[in-house]
Design an enzyme around this catalytic site. Structure first.
Site, short mmCIF file in Angstrom:
data_model
loop_
_atom_site.label_atom_id
_atom_site.label_comp_id
_atom_site.label_asym_id
_atom_site.label_seq_id
_atom_site.Cartn_x
_atom_site.Cartn_y
_atom_site.Cartn_z
CD GLU A 175 28.46 58.19 46.04
OE1 GLU A 175 27.49 59.20 45.62
OE2 GLU A 175 29.32 57.78 45.40
CE LYS B 136 26.36 60.34 42.10
NZ LYS B 136 26.85 60.10 42.80
CG ASP C 219 19.14 76.87 45.66
OD1 ASP C 219 19.11 75.77 45.49
OD2 ASP C 219 18.22 77.79 45.55
CG HIS D 200 32.30 52.84 46.00
ND1 HIS D 200 31.90 54.11 45.99
CD2 HIS D 200 30.85 52.36 46.34
CE1 HIS D 200 30.91 54.64 46.25
NE2 HIS D 200 30.06 53.24 46.26
C1 MEV Z 1 30.06 58.12 41.92
O1 MEV Z 1 29.30 58.56 42.79
C2 MEV Z 1 30.85 58.84 40.88
C3 MEV Z 1 31.54 58.13 39.76
O2 MEV Z 1 30.81 57.26 38.98
C4 MEV Z 1 32.24 59.22 38.97
C5 MEV Z 1 32.57 58.77 37.51
O3 MEV Z 1 32.44 57.81 36.92
O4 MEV Z 1 33.40 59.55 37.04
C6 MEV Z 1 32.88 57.37 40.23
#
Ligand code: MEV
Length: 456
Positions: free
Chosen positions: A111, A298, A314, A411
C-alpha cells in the site's frame, strides 16, 4: 429423475445441458496436480483457467522466477503447488529512535504511503525524545481439549499428580528449550462441563525464548494428549478422549507497550494545543466506536504487518490476536490510547505480539535474514518493541493527517505513481504528470486524460 419439461425435445436438451456443463466443469478438475512439474502446472492452468485476453501467455511467469536456482528452490519449499514468486515491495523506514537506539526498519507492504507515513512518524518523534518501549510479558499459550465422563472431583483430585506425569513424559521435547531458559510455565485444568457435556481443557503456558514456538508448543501438547489418555485411564479407570491439541494464538500476556510523550509546546506549532486536543479526541473516538476502531486499528496493522512480514513472522497469527485483544473487554476498541494532562501529551499502545527471531522462516528466507541483520539481530523481545513502535508511529502519522490535512492529499500523490505505471507512462510523461498534479486532485480518469493530452 423428475422431468418438468413440456416436450421431449426440451427434455433431451436439458439432459445435454446437464451432461455438457458437468463434463466441462469436471474437465477442469484434476487429480495429483501437485505431482506435475512447475511447467506442467502452468500449461494445465493456461489450458483450463487462463484467458489470454491481453495478448500475454503465461510464459511471463518465467520472469518472476528467481535467477538463482538455489533461492528459487528455497522459495518453492515454503509452500505447495507453486508456479511463480509474487513480488512485494521491500522498503526501509529510517530514523526510528527506540529506547535511545536508532533503527532502520524493513517493511514489506504493497500500500502506497505506509512506509512514507511510518518514516515521517519516526522522524517527528526522533526530534522529541524518541519512542519508548517495554515488554510486559512473553507468555505463550496452548490447549489440550478433552472429554472425560467421570466425576469432576476425581479429575481435580488427581490433577497435581497428572501434571507431574505430563511434565516428566514431555522432557525429551522440552529439554533443549529448558536449557535455553524456556519451557513449560504452567498447566491449568479448566472445567467447561456446564457448557458442553464432559468437556475439560488443559490450558498450558510456555516460554519459548527467541522462537515464536508454534512447533515446540504443538509437539508438547500432542505429547500431553497421549500421556493424559493412558495416565487417566490407569489412575481412574476412565479413559479421556482427546479432541485436539493446539496452541492458542490468543496471547494477551505476550505483551509489549510502546509510547511517546512530550510537552504540548514541543509540537512547535502555534495551534499546538488545538491540534493535540483534536488528536486526543480522534483516538478517544476509536476507543468508543467500533466502526472507527476497526479503521484506526487497520492503520496500526499497516505498520505492524509490514515489519512482521519483512521478518517472515506469522502475520495471520498477529492479526487474529490483535483483534481479539482489541475486544478483550467485550467491545472492539482502539489498540492505542492518548491523554493530555498538565500540558503533557502521551500516546501509547499495548500490543500482544508473539514473534520469533530464530527458527521458522526467519532464517530460511534470505530477505527475512537480511531484515533481522538490518535490525541488529534482535532478540524476540527487542523485535516486539520495534514492531509495536512501528504500529504506534503508523497510527500517529495517520491520525495526525486525518485531523489536519486529511489523508487523501498525501495518499493520492503516492497513488499517482501507481496510476502512471498502470497506464505505462514513460519517465518524461511521469515527470510532467507529477508537476501537473502538484496542486490538483489525482484520480485515475484525470491522470488518463492528462496522459492522452500529452500523448496527442
Ligand atoms: C489506511 O490504510 C489507513 C487509515 O485509514 C488509518 C486510519 O484511518 O487511522 C488512514
Amino acid at each position: 429423475m423428475i422431468c418438468l419439461c413440456d416436450s421431449k425435445n426440451q427434455f433431451v436438451h436439458s439432459l445435454f445441458f446437464i451432461f455438457n456443463t458437468s463434463f466441462f466443469s469436471m474437465n477442469k478438475t484434476i487429480n495429483g496436480f501437485y505431482k506435475l512439474t512447475k511447467e506442467q502446472k502452468i500449461d494445465w492452468l493456461a489450458q483450463h483457467f487462463y484467458q489470454n485476453t491481453e495478448g500475454r501467455d503465461l510464459g511471463f511467469l518465467q520472469s518472476f522466477q528467481h535467477p538463482d536456482a538455489e533461492f528459487q528452490r528455497i522459495f518453492d519449499g515454503f509452500s505447495e503447488n507453486t508456479i511463480a514468486n509474487f513480488p512485494m515491495p521491500y522498503g526501509i523506514a529510517p530514523n526510528f529512535l527506540i529506547n535511545n537506539k536508532v533503527y532502520a526498519v524493513p517493511m514489506v507492504i504493497e500500500e502506497s504511503s505506509v512506509v512514507a507515513a511510518a518514516s515521517s512518524g519516526a522522524k517527528y518523534w526522533s526530534e522529541r525524545g524518541g519512542f519508548h518501549a517495554e515488554v510486559l510479558g512473553t507468555v505463550k499459550v496452548g490447549q489440550v481439549h478433552f472429554t472425560w465422563s467421570g466425576e469432576g472431583d476425581i479429575l481435580r483430585g488427581c490433577f497435581e499428580e497428572t501434571k507431574k506425569v505430563l511434565i516428566a513424559e514431555s522432557e525429551h521435547i522440552t529439554a533443549n528449550m529448558t536449557q535455553r531458559g524456556g519451557g513449560i510455565l504452567g498447566i491449568e485444568l479448566i472445567d467447561f462441563t456446564d457448557q458442553e457435556a464432559d468437556y475439560y481443557q488443559l490450558r498450558c503456558t510456555f516460554e519459548t525464548c527467541d522462537s515464536m514456538g508454534a512447533n515446540f508448543i504443538n509437539s508438547v501438547l500432542e505429547q500431553f494428549g497421549q500421556t493424559l489418555e493412558w495416565f487417566l485411564a490407569e489412575k481412574t479407570g476412565i479413559e479421556p478422549v482427546v479432541v485436539m491439541c493446539i496452541l492458542s494464538n490468543f496471547t494477551p500476556n505476550c505483551l509489549v507497550r510502546a509510547w511517546v510523550e512530550c510537552d504540548i509546546e514541543d509540537f512547535h506549532h502555534e495551534e499546538a494545543a488545538f491540534y493535540a486536543e483534536k488528536f486526543r479526541r480522534a483516538v478517544r473516538i476509536a476507543r468508543i466506536d467500533p466502526y472507527r476502531a476497526v479503521t484506526h486499528n487497520k492503520g496500526i496493522m499497516n505498520g505492524i504487518d509490514a515489519v512482521v512480514l519483512a521478518t517472515a513472522n506469522d502475520f495471520r497469527a498477529i492479526e487474529a490476536c490483535a483483534h481479539a485483544f482489541a475486544a478483550r473487554d467485550g467491545q472492539y476498541r482502539s489498540l492505542s490510547d492518548c491523554t493530555i494532562e498538565n500540558g503533557r501529551f502521551k500516546f501509547w499502545i499495548d500490543m500482544p505480539l508473539a514473534l520469533g527471531t530464530v527458527g521458522g522462516l526467519t532464517s530460511l528466507h534470505p530477505l527475512a535474514r537480511l531484515s533481522l541483520d538490518i535490525l541488529g539481530k534482535p532478540s524476540a523481545a527487542e523485535l516486539m518493541q520495534v514492531v509495536a513502535v512501528v504500529g504506534l508511529a503508523q497510527n500517529f502519522a495517520a491520525v495526525r493527517s486525518l485531523v489536519t490535512t486529511g489523508i487523501q492529499k498525501g495518499h493520492m500523490k503516492m497513488h499517482l505513481t501507481n496510476i502512471l505505471n498502470h497506464l505505462a507512462a514513460t519517465e518524461g510523461e511521469a515527470t510532467a504528470a507529477q508537476q501537473y498534479f502538484d496542486n490538483k486532485t489525482v484520480s485515475f480518469t484525470a491522470v488518463r486524460t492528462f496522459l492522452d493530452s500529452v500523448r496527442t
